[in-house]
Design an enzyme around this catalytic site. Sequence first.
Site, PDB file in Angstrom:
ATOM      1  N   ASP A  75      -8.732  -6.343  -4.828  1.00  0.00           N
ATOM      2  CA  ASP A  75      -8.337  -5.011  -4.343  1.00  0.00           C
ATOM      3  C   ASP A  75      -8.880  -3.955  -5.302  1.00  0.00           C
ATOM      4  O   ASP A  75      -8.424  -3.847  -6.433  1.00  0.00           O
ATOM      5  CB  ASP A  75      -6.807  -4.948  -4.275  1.00  0.00           C
ATOM      6  CG  ASP A  75      -6.287  -3.645  -3.676  1.00  0.00           C
ATOM      7  OD1 ASP A  75      -7.075  -2.691  -3.527  1.00  0.00           O
ATOM      8  OD2 ASP A  75      -5.084  -3.587  -3.366  1.00  0.00           O
ATOM      9  N   SER A  81       0.836  -1.195   0.000  1.00  0.00           N
ATOM     10  CA  SER A  81       0.000   0.000   0.000  1.00  0.00           C
ATOM     11  C   SER A  81       0.882   1.260   0.000  1.00  0.00           C
ATOM     12  O   SER A  81       1.755   1.391  -0.856  1.00  0.00           O
ATOM     13  CB  SER A  81      -0.937  -0.051   1.207  1.00  0.00           C
ATOM     14  OG  SER A  81      -1.980   0.858   1.067  1.00  0.00           O
ATOM     15  N   HIS A 138      -8.114  -5.058  -0.515  1.00  0.00           N
ATOM     16  CA  HIS A 138      -6.816  -4.436  -0.298  1.00  0.00           C
ATOM     17  C   HIS A 138      -6.116  -4.991   0.951  1.00  0.00           C
ATOM     18  O   HIS A 138      -4.905  -5.154   0.991  1.00  0.00           O
ATOM     19  CB  HIS A 138      -7.005  -2.919  -0.168  1.00  0.00           C
ATOM     20  CG  HIS A 138      -5.738  -2.162   0.014  1.00  0.00           C
ATOM     21  ND1 HIS A 138      -4.747  -2.150  -0.937  1.00  0.00           N
ATOM     22  CD2 HIS A 138      -5.276  -1.415   1.045  1.00  0.00           C
ATOM     23  CE1 HIS A 138      -3.737  -1.410  -0.510  1.00  0.00           C
ATOM     24  NE2 HIS A 138      -4.030  -0.959   0.693  1.00  0.00           N
TER      25      HIS A 138
END
Lengths: 367, 203
Positions: A314, A147, A347
Amino acid sequence: MNVTPPTRSHALAEDLPLDSGQTLVGARIAYETYGELAEDRSNAVLICHALTGDQYVASTHPATGKPGWWERMVGPGKPIDTDRFHVICANVIGSCMGSTGPASDGPDGKPYGMRFPVITIRDMVRGLVALLDGLGIERLHGVVGGSMGGMQALSLAANWPERAGRVLVIASTARHSAQNIAFHEVGRQAIMADPGWAAGDYYSSDARPDNGLAVARMAAHITYLSEEGLTRKFGRRLQDREATSFSFDADFQVESYLRYQGSGFTQRFDANSYLYITRAMDYFDLAEEHGGKLANAFARSRHARFCIVSFDTDWLYPTTESRHIVHALNATGNRVSFVELSAPNGHDSFLLPHEQLDRVVHGFLNG
Amino acid sequence: MAESRTPLRFDLAVIADAIAGYGPGRMVLDIGCGDGALMAALQGDSGCDARGIEIDAALVERCVARGLSVVQGDANIDLAEYPDKAFDFAVLSQTLQTATRPDLMLDELLRVGERAFVSFPNFAHWRTRAALMFGGRMPVTSALPVSWYETQNIHHVTIDDFRDLAREKRAVIERSWFFARERAISPVGANWRAEFAVFQLSR
């Protein structure tokens, strides 16, 4: 938010220049290390944390008492094996777990608040590179990030290409999309609309923008999950009741869960840090930093190896974003691997148990 | 890296040998690289810089776990992202017949690579011909082991067809190898005698 002294903290030897043109004077970087540094200093692996993460990647969080955020990945015999690697994880500047951020005292002895300069992902990486300099680590065996951590890994590879031999980017992107920025703006507006925020100057007051920060976290948390994951976990099940209450209580389990996530977050995170870090992410566009062409960003990265990993559910940083990075790396002849892993949890999948991810991480760092 | 080495599949073995003959340090792109067997051999034995493209995530994961640079993707689309002549060799082993447009795939191979290796099952092998002629059904043989409805092969090709295609594309066939029952055979009557063919091409 409880202020907990960090275990280890490094005072930067020099002032930190920022992309905004401002300078951060007397900054500190809080960090943790795991595993022994080899005599030739060749086995260091830098792990970059995500938006609300911290340096406690594999040790108990001092504020919450919870295990490290990637405990399953980092440790003796684990995919990032601390028997072999010296793992460094630092709290980014702008954050609130011991590195200099808006909650820290400015030069006048009062908390910076909104006087803290606006920072970028590259500024965070500048801080990390300064920490590595301080620790005497010239070249990393690898840099790993998921991320926002992946953005830092990419920024390091692009701007300090000689500093890392391997670059592992998980569930990330080379630029923030309009949708990403939109979600962050919802969170920031929730914080700034909270009367407790007081234009960021709440550190000496009893009131804090906890409600706003909790709402920001709730909104963001939805983007970390997938519809499939949410449906499987909660469906439309009711929380501690047989029927809907015809009120605005948390009737549904999913509501109760989000409220719990939101309130827990205010115990460990500073609202102003949330503003600054989300802004840094929104500004992130690696191509724009390099003349508008992403391939240019990696033109000097040829002696590094890259591994890009995405998850099929995601929707915050979808596979297309990862492919965009892969194509740029291919276009510049860089050595790159890419795999889209299947996982139900959106995610967040990079933080959850995933055997294939473990094998990829281990194989990439050791191969 | 310590790894038990299994012998390379016959077509990959001749490709590995041919590439090794050009000396160390070559850049190779293996399209549809599977579990990376050829790449591992090229990197280990010939000091090549090998990259791969593979569509199956599980196989890509195995490649990455063994330290190879492999990108998950569809060669029909993703080859376009690679620069001209980025590689000394582009390898397409037993994948041509699964390409959406084998003719365009061949163009791309010769664009990204100075040379290309292509291997494929020969649909004109006498056993295949016999199965179709006498059985009246789509052949299922050792070279084409899967029923018509579940095969990945969408463009069946023969050795003579491929020679025609190479001619049309103004590609030079530099070398060729033919196999029956995984053993090399002479080129005489290859179009009906060979189960598999390997061609080395340039343009």
